[in-house]
Enzyme design. Structure first.
Site, PDB file in Angstrom:
ATOM      1  N   GLU A  95       0.848  -1.187   0.000  1.00 12.98           N
ATOM      2  CA  GLU A  95       0.000   0.000   0.000  1.00 12.98           C
ATOM      3  C   GLU A  95       0.880   1.231   0.000  1.00 12.98           C
ATOM      4  O   GLU A  95       1.902   1.260   0.693  1.00 12.98           O
ATOM      5  CB  GLU A  95      -0.906   0.002   1.236  1.00 12.98           C
ATOM      6  CG  GLU A  95      -2.224  -0.622   0.906  1.00 12.98           C
ATOM      7  CD  GLU A  95      -3.062  -0.948   2.106  1.00 12.98           C
ATOM      8  OE1 GLU A  95      -2.651  -0.636   3.235  1.00 12.98           O
ATOM      9  OE2 GLU A  95      -4.138  -1.508   1.905  1.00 12.98           O
ATOM     10  N   TYR A 107       7.663   1.572  -7.798  1.00 12.73           N
ATOM     11  CA  TYR A 107       6.919   0.311  -7.838  1.00 12.73           C
ATOM     12  C   TYR A 107       6.450  -0.014  -9.263  1.00 12.73           C
ATOM     13  O   TYR A 107       6.521  -1.159  -9.692  1.00 12.73           O
ATOM     14  CB  TYR A 107       5.722   0.373  -6.888  1.00 12.73           C
ATOM     15  CG  TYR A 107       6.117   0.525  -5.430  1.00 12.73           C
ATOM     16  CD1 TYR A 107       7.133  -0.235  -4.887  1.00 12.73           C
ATOM     17  CD2 TYR A 107       5.456   1.422  -4.599  1.00 12.73           C
ATOM     18  CE1 TYR A 107       7.501  -0.095  -3.552  1.00 12.73           C
ATOM     19  CE2 TYR A 107       5.813   1.562  -3.261  1.00 12.73           C
ATOM     20  CZ  TYR A 107       6.837   0.806  -2.752  1.00 12.73           C
ATOM     21  OH  TYR A 107       7.196   0.944  -1.437  1.00 12.73           O
TER      22      TYR A 107
END
Ligand SMILES: CC(C)(COP(=O)(O)OP(=O)(O)OC[C@H]1O[C@@H](n2cnc3c(N)ncnc32)[C@H](O)[C@@H]1OP(=O)(O)O)[C@@H](O)C(=O)NCCC(=O)NCCS
Length: 151
Positions: A95, A107
């Site tokens: 998250e 990411y």
């Protein structure tokens, strides 16, 4: 050099340099006592991952400000994916605050894709709310082993 660590004091020291709300050494010790939780550290960064069966979640990742944009987070994340994969993990989640553009760029570059959003999940130190993005990557089958579960 990136190496596995169970040094909660080291992790807390690195975390405090990376985040405005530091986690204590006791918190890291408690996390690492959970079955399937592992940490990797380099001189200037760290990652903590929780494995549950064939799933995993990045609990924290940070690189100290002076050492950023040298590929350290990429190396930590890649090493964590490899370690998790060796234990049979096929999916990694995390998250991230939707306003954390450096982390989201990192990411996505490493193959994570957006799969959900939690509205007003984070509260910033100045009281603002922001959404959490849930990101996920499938670990390539060639990396996935079948060793005994961590922890
Ligand atoms: C996010 C963080 C871990 C990135 O660490 P890093 O070691 O600098 O990342 P890398 O050097 O491996 O970056 C890899 C790629 O990610 C992207 N990226 C990283 N930081 C970026 C930035 N500030 N702006 C834009 N893209 C960025 C780039 O594509 C970069 O590749 P490039 O340098 O060749 O352009 C670091 O900024 C950090 O610790 N931030 C504070 C803590 C945090 O937000 N942790 C993540 C919580 S989910």
């Amino acid at each position: 050099m990136i190496a596995p660590t169970s040094d909660a004091v080291l992790l807390a020291r690195l975390h405090a340099q990376c985040f405005s709300e530091p986690w204590s050494a006791d918190s890291f010790a408690a996390l690492l006592a959970n079955p399937g939780c592992f940490a990797l550290a380099a001189e200037d960064g760290f990652i903590v991952v929780q494995v549950v069966l064939d799933q995993s979640e990045v609990l924290s990742l940070g690189v100290t400000p002076a050492a950023r944009r040298r590929g350290i987070a990429s190396e930590l994340l890649s090493a964590a994916i490899k370690q998790a994969a060796e234990c049979g993990v096929i999916t990694m989640f995390l998250e991230v605050d939707c306003s954390n553009f450096p982390a989201i760029a990192l990411y996505k570059r490493l193959g994570f894709a957006e799969m959900g959003r939690r509205k007003a999940y984070y509260t910033t130190p100045d009281g603002q709310r922001s959404d959490a993005l849930t990101l996920c990557t499938e670990i390539p089958a060639r990396l996935v082993g079948n060793c005994v579960q961590l922890g």
